[in-house]
Design an enzyme around this catalytic site. Structure first.
Site, mmCIF file in Angstrom:
data_model
loop_
_atom_site.group_PDB
_atom_site.id
_atom_site.type_symbol
_atom_site.label_atom_id
_atom_site.label_comp_id
_atom_site.label_asym_id
_atom_site.label_seq_id
_atom_site.Cartn_x
_atom_site.Cartn_y
_atom_site.Cartn_z
ATOM 1 N N THR A 25 2.297 6.429 -2.439
ATOM 2 C CA THR A 25 3.206 7.563 -2.416
ATOM 3 C C THR A 25 3.476 7.592 -4.131
ATOM 4 O OG1 THR A 25 4.257 6.677 -0.432
ATOM 5 C CG2 THR A 25 5.656 8.130 -1.632
ATOM 6 N N LEU A 48 0.923 -1.376 0.180
ATOM 7 C CA LEU A 48 0.080 0.060 0.127
ATOM 8 C C LEU A 48 0.847 1.300 -0.009
ATOM 9 C CD1 LEU A 48 -3.174 0.580 -0.229
ATOM 10 C CD2 LEU A 48 -2.862 0.590 2.434
ATOM 11 N N ARG A 49 1.848 1.230 0.820
ATOM 12 C CA ARG A 49 2.593 2.583 0.993
ATOM 13 C C ARG A 49 3.496 3.251 -0.092
ATOM 14 N NH1 ARG A 49 5.784 3.266 6.324
ATOM 15 N NH2 ARG A 49 6.306 5.218 5.442
ATOM 16 N N GLY A 50 3.930 2.203 -0.863
ATOM 17 C CA GLY A 50 4.490 2.286 -2.095
ATOM 18 C C GLY A 50 3.516 2.882 -3.366
#
Lengths: 339, 615
Positions: free
Chosen positions: A282, A277-279
């Site tokens: 971002t 998710l974070r990738g």
């Protein structure tokens, strides 16, 4: 104090400059880690960024940089309980230096000694984390940071709130800041937990051609011989970048993201095996910030591709011994998927 | 009677004298001097002469090896605070030395806590303090003289080396070679005043940058410092613009000591070789032609600069990137002539990578280890017991009680009582260091060197996860070598490992001696070392370098017993011979180490076994 070298006069290092500007447009991206060779102007660029910061509204006299437009929920205890109306003042977004040898009491805040000695009262003296709220916290030589300071930082950066329990004090205040760090891998590795806190990472390398080197020395030399004149000469360019930044921050929320970007971000993360998710998030945010900087109202696949290496480089699951291939792997995946 | 000094020695002293004059004129702008050499009359005389060039009141302070952070940077002045009853900031040694020179003694051993602030100040002459309740900024312009007594693998930290323009070596100079400096204070003062007028032409700048590339000097800082030094030298020579003579001097004083390869190539082969760049992402996201900021449609920013300087017509022409080949050749000839013979040998044998690693300095983590870890807050305690007084905590404890305690006596504004004392407590998490000792001799290399390397790599990954340090010793031919001093940098560990050649005799005793020496050092600095030795145990080179299986074995066993006595480190011997062999087992027995035969283990199996021992 010495003048800072102007951002716009830094030669080359486009990836680093872009990443810094993108991080300044959207704080939720989570800042930049600039890693790499010595003498490549890492600190210079970050310190120069401070001069480009637009102004934001702050509560006058609040040690915690409160935002007067926030509902009471987002205010510190003092501004919340204040009876009179909060006075607003436009101040530049803070860029706070975490200097070498900083002690914990100054980082997180501590008992105000002056008032304790004079009036015998327990008051809290805000630290650097309070000063950096809504702005940037810059750590030069991030890998030389003492472990216990890193621990405090990680804790606060994750929660957005600084909770102080020491010397009989019990204080909490909002502390949301963007971490910007620079370092040299030769000085030691970074803890994975700390790496995670950075939205982007940039590798800087020394230019290997004579022309670029000559230009670097010439610019620095001209600046040192006449800082005033040099800065003045760069003023117009600096003003342009400052306005560009300001406009991008204002238009950020109205920027559309093409569907293909969302899809591509997911595909890319999947094919590289990064932790989901974070990738992805971002990637989308940086693409949006990039479009905002360029003055466009739709973020495209190209925006995402341009910043993908900076976003994913430090997120690849890597064999800790294989420092090399991250960038190459991302580039390979990009061309395999989208060309 | 003094022995007449050779021409080479006189020339060396002459360079050292020029370096001192440059420091006196350029000061902070040149960073300072890296002065290699042992303490003694030659070094003392150089320092004395150097100081004599500076104005009388110039601060000239020594930073002792273990200068505490609060003394160096400043912090709370306890005595004054107690007198005054409110916090008083004390100035640190660095601020006290502002506009002067600091001498870093035994610079090669200086801890990061000293080196890092110095490096930061050379970049930007502002000291930012956020310590012990004090937030302040001080202007702080310093020049640094780093007294480097390092030998072999001891070297000044790389981040300091690259900020000091002038690098001189007094090691080989006899007393007969030294002489008074040929400048007076007035000469220096005059040069200072002339400095602002000195011209550095494009040609000269091109030559400097060419030379940095040709000599394989990576950091752009070197070119910048060289350019400034060229100006200073020109001012000293009372010339108006930088000429070839100064450029040659600059190559000798600034660039050559940083050289990592032989000059003589053009920039086409100035590509990094693998050894020199930790990560080769060949397709860098910014192609080099983006880096040259003189695309025709955007006039180079320097143009206006040049107009203002010499009233040129604004024709936005590109700077001449065609350096005069003559000048460059002359520079490189000067360089070639000055190359010390051993450097040449090193360059030719391709061991430059190792040399660069050695120059990467020690990141003082080693001295810091004892005072690191999380301060567990402060505890009530008596500072006289040798613990460190936590000044802030003590004052904060005392502060709220002041009113109750009534007015202080004896001129003090503050009443601090014994029960207020707080001492700093660190959680002692002593650093574990795993020392790998690899037999890279012919007998081992034939079979298992690749495998041993694989195992070490896997173990390194383990250490990385646990944040241990690792060190690497290899022995082959007739000696053992510390390839990698204890480090946490995997980049370096991997590099030195991949550069490990194999072949030659088996100087087992030397390998064990080197291990014992390192373990002893690690013990001294409070770390917890463990070692893993990969060998077949068949030494055939004695301590004195002679060959012979029997005496070599006896030597090895003696060395092993000695190691066992001198260090309590846990250890293991991994038998790398194809069939488990008595000699490795015997070696392990004498070492008091675990013995692990690995007839056909693969690296991963090895890893799991070692993990149990080391952790």
């Amino acid at each position: 104090m010495a003048k800072a070298f102007p951002f716009t006069a830094i030669v080359g290092q486009d990836e680093m400059k872009t990443a810094l500007l993108v991080a300044a447009v959207d704080p939720s991206i989570g800042g930049v880690l600039v890693f790499g060779d010595r003498g490549t102007g890492k600190s210079t660029a970050i310190r120069a960024l401070a001069a480009l910061m637009p102004k934001i509204p702050m509560v006058e006299g609040c040690p915690f940089n409160c935002d007067p437009d926030k509902k009471p929920a987002g205010l510190c205890a003092r501004c919340e309980s204040g009876t009179e109306k909060l006075k607003s003042r436009a101040s530049p977004i803070p860029v706070v230096d975490l200097p070498l040898g900083a002690t914990e009491d100054r980082v997180i805040g501590a008992l105000d000694l002056e008032r304790a000695l004079h009036d015998g009262e327990k008051a809290f003296e805000a630290g650097l984390l309070a000063r950096a709220h809504r702005g940037f916290l810059y750590i030069d030589e991030v890998n030389l940071l003492e472990d216990h300071i890193v621990d405090s930082l990680l804790d606060v950066a994750a929660s957005g709130e600084n909770v102080v329990e020491r010397e009989g004090l019990s204080v909490r205040h909002p502390a949301r800041f963007v971490l910007v760090g620079s370092g040299n891998p030769e000085e030691g590795e970074l803890r994975p937990q700390l790496l995670d806190r950075f939205g982007m990472s940039v590798e800087v390398k020394t230019p290997q051609d004579v022309a670029a080197r000559v230009e670097i020395v010439r610019q620095r030399d001209a600046f040192e011989r006449d800082p005033e004149g040099f800065t003045k000469h760069q003023q117009r360019k600096e003003g342009r970048v400052r306005r560009q930044l300001q406009k991008a921050r204002e238009s950020l929320d109205s920027i559309e993201v093409a569907d293909e970007v969302l899809e591509a971000a997911a595909t890319l993360c999947m094919s590289l095996g990064t932790d989901g998710l974070r990738g992805e998030l971002t990637l989308v945010r940086t693409a949006r910030a990039q479009a905002a900087l360029a003055g466009r109202d739709v973020a495209t696949l190209d925006d995402m591709k341009a910043l993908a290496p900076s976003v994913l480089r430090h997120r690849l699951r890597r064999d800790p011994l294989d420092e090399s291939g991250s960038t190459a792997r991302i580039d390979k995946a990009l061309s395999a998927l989208f060309d | 009677m003094t022995i007449a000094a050779s021409d080479e020695q006189l020339a060396r002293w002459n360079d050292a004298a020029w370096a001192a004059a440059c420091l006196a004129v350029g000061g902070h702008s040149l960073g300072g001097v890296r002065l290699k050499g042992r303490p003694g009359p030659v070094r003392d005389f150089w320092l004395e002469q150097c100081q004599a060039l500076l104005p009388d009141a110039t601060p000239w302070r020594k930073i002792p090896l273990h200068c505490s952070e609060s003394r160096l940077l400043g912090g709370l002045d306890l005595a004054a605070t107690l007198r005054k009853g409110s916090p008083v900031a004390g100035r640190g040694l660095l601020v006290e030395s502002s506009d002067g020179v600091v001498l870093l003694s035994m610079a090669e051993r200086a801890p990061t806590s000293v080196v890092a602030p110095l490096a930061a100040l050379l970049d930007e002459p502002v000291l930012r303090l956020e310590r012990e309740g004090i937030a302040a900024q001080h202007d702080c312009r310093l020049a640094v003289i780093a007294l480097d007594e390092g030998v072999d693998d001891e070297a000044l930290a790389a981040n300091l080396i690259e900020r000091l323009a002038l690098q001189i070596d007094l090691t080989p100079l006899p007393v007969g070679a030294i002489d008074e400096f040929p400048w007076s204070r007035e000469d220096i003062q005059g040069a200072r005043e002339a400095l602002a007028e000195v011209e550095l032409g494009d040609q000269a700048l091109q030559s400097i940058c060419q030379a940095t590339l040709a000599l394989g000097i990576d950091s752009p800082r070197a070119a910048l410092l060289a350019a400034r030094t060229a100006r200073v030298l020109t001012a000293l020579a009372r010339e108006e613009s930088v000429s070839d003579e100064q450029l040659e001097q600059v190559v000798r004083l600034v660039l050559l000591p940083l050289a990592t390869r032989l000059p003589g190539g053009d920039e086409q082969d100035a590509e990094d070789d693998v050894e020199e760049s930790p990560d080769d992402s060949a397709d860098d996201s910014q192609p080099p032609d983006n880096e040259t900021p003189d695309a025709p449609d955007s006039p180079p920013p320097s143009d206006a600069q040049r107009e203002s300087e010499d009233d040129k017509a604004p024709d936005a022409e590109q700077p001449n990137t065609d350096p005069d080949p003559l000048t460059d050749d002359r520079l490189l000839e000067a360089a070639q002539a000055m190359l010390p013979p051993d450097l040449l040998a090193k360059l030719l044998s391709g061991s430059m990578g190792a040399r660069r690693n050695a120059a990467s300095g020690k990141s003082g983590a080693r001295q810091r280890a004892k005072m690191r870890g999380r301060p567990m807050g402060s505890l009530p305690g008596d500072p006289r017991s040798g613990a460190r007084l936590d000044v802030m905590a003590t004052l904060r404890t005392a502060a709220p009680w002041q009113r109750l305690r009534g007015p202080a006596t004896g001129g003090a504004r503050l009443r601090v009582q014994a029960e207020d004392f707080r001492i700093v407590r660190f959680r002692q998490r002593s650093q574990s260091v795993t020392v790998f000792v690899v037999d890279a001799s012919g007998s081992s290399a034939l079979y298992r060197l690749a495998e041993a390397k694989g195992a070490v790599e896997l173990l390194l990954a383990d250490c990385y996860v646990r944040r241990d340090e690792v060190a690497l010793i290899a022995f082959r031919g007739d000696s053992a070598e510390l390839l990698l001093p204890p480090t946490r940098s995997l980049v370096r560990a991997k590099r030195s490992l991949s550069a490990l050649p194999g072949g030659g005799g088996t100087p087992l005793a030397a390998g064990i001696d080197a291990t014992a020496e390192l373990l002893e050092m690690l013990d001294r600095r409070g770390a917890t070392p463990a070692y893993v030795m990969l060998t077949d145990g068949r030494g055939n080179v004695c301590r004195d370098g002679s060959t012979g299986r029997e005496p070599a074995l006896a030597d090895a066993l003696l060395a092993a017993q000695n190691l066992r006595l001198s260090s309590a480190a846990a250890g293991m011997v991994i038998d790398t011979s194809p069939r488990p062999h008595r000699s490795a087992a015997e070696l392990a027995e004498n070492l008091g180490a675990l013995y692990l035969p690995l007839p056909n283990a693969d690296a991963r199996q090895l890893q799991s076994v070692v993990r149990q021992v080391v952790s």
